[in-house]
Design a protein around this motif. Structure first.
Motif, PDB file in Angstrom:
ATOM      1  N   ALA A  29       0.771  -1.390  -0.077  1.00  0.00           N
ATOM      2  CA  ALA A  29      -0.138   0.044   0.083  1.00  0.00           C
ATOM      3  C   ALA A  29       0.812   1.217  -0.163  1.00  0.00           C
ATOM      4  O   ALA A  29       0.602   2.101  -0.708  1.00  0.00           O
ATOM      5  CB  ALA A  29      -0.926   0.091   1.318  1.00  0.00           C
ATOM      6  N   GLU A  30       2.044   1.347   0.885  1.00  0.00           N
ATOM      7  CA  GLU A  30       2.794   2.502   0.686  1.00  0.00           C
ATOM      8  C   GLU A  30       3.608   2.771  -0.428  1.00  0.00           C
ATOM      9  O   GLU A  30       3.712   3.865  -0.680  1.00  0.00           O
ATOM     10  CB  GLU A  30       3.643   2.380   2.169  1.00  0.00           C
ATOM     11  N   ALA A  31       3.772   1.607  -1.132  1.00  0.00           N
ATOM     12  CA  ALA A  31       4.646   1.846  -2.442  1.00  0.00           C
ATOM     13  C   ALA A  31       3.583   2.097  -3.546  1.00  0.00           C
ATOM     14  O   ALA A  31       4.053   3.176  -4.376  1.00  0.00           O
ATOM     15  CB  ALA A  31       5.023   0.088  -2.877  1.00  0.00           C
ATOM     16  N   VAL A  32       2.550   1.784  -3.628  1.00  0.00           N
ATOM     17  CA  VAL A  32       1.325   2.293  -4.381  1.00  0.00           C
ATOM     18  C   VAL A  32       0.987   3.734  -4.060  1.00  0.00           C
ATOM     19  O   VAL A  32       0.655   4.399  -5.058  1.00  0.00           O
ATOM     20  CB  VAL A  32       0.065   1.279  -4.374  1.00  0.00           C
ATOM     21  N   ASP A  33       0.926   4.069  -2.912  1.00  0.00           N
ATOM     22  CA  ASP A  33       0.495   5.412  -2.606  1.00  0.00           C
ATOM     23  C   ASP A  33       1.091   6.342  -3.380  1.00  0.00           C
ATOM     24  O   ASP A  33       0.233   7.262  -3.834  1.00  0.00           O
ATOM     25  CB  ASP A  33       0.530   5.524  -1.062  1.00  0.00           C
ATOM     26  N   GLY A  34       2.206   6.545  -3.536  1.00  0.00           N
ATOM     27  CA  GLY A  34       3.018   7.454  -4.189  1.00  0.00           C
ATOM     28  C   GLY A  34       2.932   7.565  -5.548  1.00  0.00           C
ATOM     29  O   GLY A  34       3.350   8.442  -6.232  1.00  0.00           O
ATOM     30  N   ARG A  35       2.181   6.430  -6.233  1.00  0.00           N
ATOM     31  CA  ARG A  35       2.019   6.315  -7.677  1.00  0.00           C
ATOM     32  C   ARG A  35       0.813   6.652  -8.133  1.00  0.00           C
ATOM     33  O   ARG A  35       0.403   6.607  -9.195  1.00  0.00           O
ATOM     34  CB  ARG A  35       2.503   4.867  -8.235  1.00  0.00           C
ATOM     35  N   THR A  36      -0.116   6.708  -7.160  1.00  0.00           N
ATOM     36  CA  THR A  36      -1.596   7.372  -7.341  1.00  0.00           C
ATOM     37  C   THR A  36      -1.815   8.724  -7.538  1.00  0.00           C
ATOM     38  O   THR A  36      -0.681   9.402  -7.412  1.00  0.00           O
ATOM     39  CB  THR A  36      -2.418   7.007  -6.480  1.00  0.00           C
ATOM     40  N   VAL A  37      -2.684   9.359  -8.211  1.00  0.00           N
ATOM     41  CA  VAL A  37      -3.058  10.715  -8.245  1.00  0.00           C
ATOM     42  C   VAL A  37      -3.497  11.178  -6.824  1.00  0.00           C
ATOM     43  O   VAL A  37      -4.448  10.938  -6.520  1.00  0.00           O
ATOM     44  CB  VAL A  37      -4.102  11.144  -9.437  1.00  0.00           C
ATOM     45  N   LEU A  38      -2.421  11.937  -6.438  1.00  0.00           N
ATOM     46  CA  LEU A  38      -2.792  12.531  -4.937  1.00  0.00           C
ATOM     47  C   LEU A  38      -3.608  13.613  -4.936  1.00  0.00           C
ATOM     48  O   LEU A  38      -3.733  14.318  -5.905  1.00  0.00           O
ATOM     49  CB  LEU A  38      -1.344  13.048  -4.379  1.00  0.00           C
ATOM     50  N   ARG A  39      -4.498  13.941  -3.965  1.00  0.00           N
ATOM     51  CA  ARG A  39      -5.327  15.118  -3.942  1.00  0.00           C
ATOM     52  C   ARG A  39      -5.379  15.938  -2.853  1.00  0.00           C
ATOM     53  O   ARG A  39      -5.089  15.312  -1.519  1.00  0.00           O
ATOM     54  CB  ARG A  39      -6.659  14.390  -3.942  1.00  0.00           C
ATOM     55  N   PHE A  40      -5.224  17.262  -3.089  1.00  0.00           N
ATOM     56  CA  PHE A  40      -4.922  18.239  -1.851  1.00  0.00           C
ATOM     57  C   PHE A  40      -5.933  19.361  -2.113  1.00  0.00           C
ATOM     58  O   PHE A  40      -6.188  19.730  -3.165  1.00  0.00           O
ATOM     59  CB  PHE A  40      -3.586  18.473  -1.810  1.00  0.00           C
ATOM     60  N   ALA A  41      -5.913  20.104  -1.164  1.00  0.00           N
ATOM     61  CA  ALA A  41      -6.838  21.185  -1.095  1.00  0.00           C
ATOM     62  C   ALA A  41      -6.170  22.572  -1.920  1.00  0.00           C
ATOM     63  O   ALA A  41      -6.717  23.089  -2.768  1.00  0.00           O
ATOM     64  CB  ALA A  41      -7.154  21.901   0.289  1.00  0.00           C
ATOM     65  N   ASP A  42      -4.899  22.485  -1.721  1.00  0.00           N
ATOM     66  CA  ASP A  42      -4.051  23.624  -2.440  1.00  0.00           C
ATOM     67  C   ASP A  42      -2.624  23.052  -2.615  1.00  0.00           C
ATOM     68  O   ASP A  42      -2.219  22.192  -1.946  1.00  0.00           O
ATOM     69  CB  ASP A  42      -4.119  24.844  -1.722  1.00  0.00           C
ATOM     70  N   ALA A  43      -1.814  24.155  -3.063  1.00  0.00           N
ATOM     71  CA  ALA A  43      -0.359  23.737  -3.221  1.00  0.00           C
ATOM     72  C   ALA A  43       0.414  23.690  -1.872  1.00  0.00           C
ATOM     73  O   ALA A  43       1.225  22.800  -1.578  1.00  0.00           O
ATOM     74  CB  ALA A  43       0.399  24.724  -3.937  1.00  0.00           C
ATOM     75  N   ALA A  44      -0.118  24.475  -0.920  1.00  0.00           N
ATOM     76  CA  ALA A  44       0.392  24.405   0.284  1.00  0.00           C
ATOM     77  C   ALA A  44       0.078  23.228   1.127  1.00  0.00           C
ATOM     78  O   ALA A  44       1.048  22.758   1.933  1.00  0.00           O
ATOM     79  CB  ALA A  44      -0.066  25.697   1.358  1.00  0.00           C
ATOM     80  N   SER A  45      -1.053  22.771   1.160  1.00  0.00           N
ATOM     81  CA  SER A  45      -1.356  21.416   1.675  1.00  0.00           C
ATOM     82  C   SER A  45      -0.462  20.106   1.115  1.00  0.00           C
ATOM     83  O   SER A  45      -0.019  19.256   1.687  1.00  0.00           O
ATOM     84  CB  SER A  45      -2.651  21.008   1.315  1.00  0.00           C
ATOM     85  N   ARG A  46      -0.256  20.341  -0.338  1.00  0.00           N
ATOM     86  CA  ARG A  46       0.395  19.135  -0.954  1.00  0.00           C
ATOM     87  C   ARG A  46       1.856  19.211  -0.579  1.00  0.00           C
ATOM     88  O   ARG A  46       2.510  18.316  -0.251  1.00  0.00           O
ATOM     89  CB  ARG A  46       0.446  19.463  -2.455  1.00  0.00           C
ATOM     90  N   ASP A  47       2.584  20.480  -0.498  1.00  0.00           N
ATOM     91  CA  ASP A  47       3.901  20.632   0.104  1.00  0.00           C
ATOM     92  C   ASP A  47       4.126  20.278   1.412  1.00  0.00           C
ATOM     93  O   ASP A  47       5.048  19.670   1.621  1.00  0.00           O
ATOM     94  CB  ASP A  47       4.243  21.859  -0.252  1.00  0.00           C
ATOM     95  N   ALA A  48       2.909  20.514   2.326  1.00  0.00           N
ATOM     96  CA  ALA A  48       3.071  20.226   3.662  1.00  0.00           C
ATOM     97  C   ALA A  48       3.400  18.660   3.781  1.00  0.00           C
ATOM     98  O   ALA A  48       3.833  17.827   4.647  1.00  0.00           O
ATOM     99  CB  ALA A  48       2.378  20.661   4.656  1.00  0.00           C
ATOM    100  N   LYS A  49       2.318  17.976   2.935  1.00  0.00           N
ATOM    101  CA  LYS A  49       2.229  16.686   3.034  1.00  0.00           C
ATOM    102  C   LYS A  49       3.401  15.611   2.403  1.00  0.00           C
ATOM    103  O   LYS A  49       3.853  14.681   2.862  1.00  0.00           O
ATOM    104  CB  LYS A  49       0.931  16.314   2.449  1.00  0.00           C
ATOM    105  N   VAL A  50       3.679  16.027   1.177  1.00  0.00           N
ATOM    106  CA  VAL A  50       4.706  15.458   0.191  1.00  0.00           C
ATOM    107  C   VAL A  50       6.076  16.145   0.532  1.00  0.00           C
ATOM    108  O   VAL A  50       6.208  16.783  -0.302  1.00  0.00           O
ATOM    109  CB  VAL A  50       4.062  15.567  -1.158  1.00  0.00           C
ATOM    110  N   VAL A  51       6.619  15.672   1.401  1.00  0.00           N
ATOM    111  CA  VAL A  51       8.029  16.515   1.743  1.00  0.00           C
ATOM    112  C   VAL A  51       8.857  15.928   1.119  1.00  0.00           C
ATOM    113  O   VAL A  51      10.095  16.744   1.078  1.00  0.00           O
ATOM    114  CB  VAL A  51       8.267  16.236   3.356  1.00  0.00           C
ATOM    115  N   ALA A  52       9.092  14.842   0.544  1.00  0.00           N
ATOM    116  CA  ALA A  52      10.116  14.251  -0.439  1.00  0.00           C
ATOM    117  C   ALA A  52       9.429  13.778  -1.768  1.00  0.00           C
ATOM    118  O   ALA A  52       9.514  12.594  -2.045  1.00  0.00           O
ATOM    119  CB  ALA A  52      10.881  13.283   0.438  1.00  0.00           C
TER     120      ALA A  52
END
Length: 212
Positions: A29-52
């Protein structure tokens, strides 16, 4: 020790691995997670969640309703389309220096905001229907700004030019390079007359910015 699938690099257990189904499912699940289309409220939320982030990641932003992808160095809009602004009102100027507001017109400054693509380059197309009160030239160009800072000033070498008293539709294109990726800029129409003794009239003005 888990092996990895040859294309996606997804982990799967070997027969000799401990029978720990929750652990194996978590790894998958963790390997697949980063390969899906992620969904966020805005760019700030994305950058806070996806740190690498890694190159190729996709993320949907609810604001401004946009797909983004990670280039390996920055997040960028996926397949950005041209942005366009038109102004059909008529205005005049006798200024021999470029001005962004015409006398008698509405809706000036006529400008369009765009985000610099991964290439850092855009193509600007602009034009107007123009004529002069005398046998002189009318110039329509555009400036590019980052906030209040002018990155590229309006210039005759990047202008559409109409000469004479008869109205002529003229347009031009020029490329702007070296823009900072994922940064917002504004392209603003600017106008001038070849002489202060003649009045330059402009109507049906437009500016379009296309990522290249």
């Amino acid at each position: 020790m888990s092996l990895l699938t040859p294309l996606g690099g997804l982990p799967y257990p070997q027969p000799a691995d401990a029978a720990n189904i929750p652990l194996h499912l978590q790894s998958l699940a963790e390997a697949v997670d980063g390969r899906t289309v992620l969904r966020f409220a805005d760019a700030a939320s994305r950058d806070a969640k996806v740190v690498a982030p890694v190159a190729g990641m996709l993320a949907w932003l609810s604001t401004p309703k946009q797909f983004t992808y990670y280039t390996g160095t920055a997040w960028a809009q996926l397949a950005p389309g041209p942005v366009h602004k038109a102004n059909t009102t008529t205005g005049t100027t006798t200024s021999t220096a470029y001005v962004e507001t015409l006398t008698g017109s509405t809706g000036d400054p006529t400008a369009v905001t765009f985000v610099a693509p991964p290439s850092g380059a855009v193509l600007i197309t602009l034009g107007a229907r123009a004529n002069s009160s005398a046998a002189t030239a009318c110039y329509a160009s555009a400036s590019v700004k980052n906030g209040t800072t002018t990155v590229l000033a309006a210039a005759d070498s990047r202008a559409s030019i109409a000469t004479g008293t008869s109205a002529i539709s003229a347009s031009t294109q020029f490329q702007v390079t070296g823009l900072t990726v994922n940064t917002a800029y504004t392209a603003t129409l600017a106008y001038k007359s070849a002489a202060t003794t003649s009045t330059a009239t402009f109507t049906n003005r437009f500016v379009t910015v296309t990522s290249v």
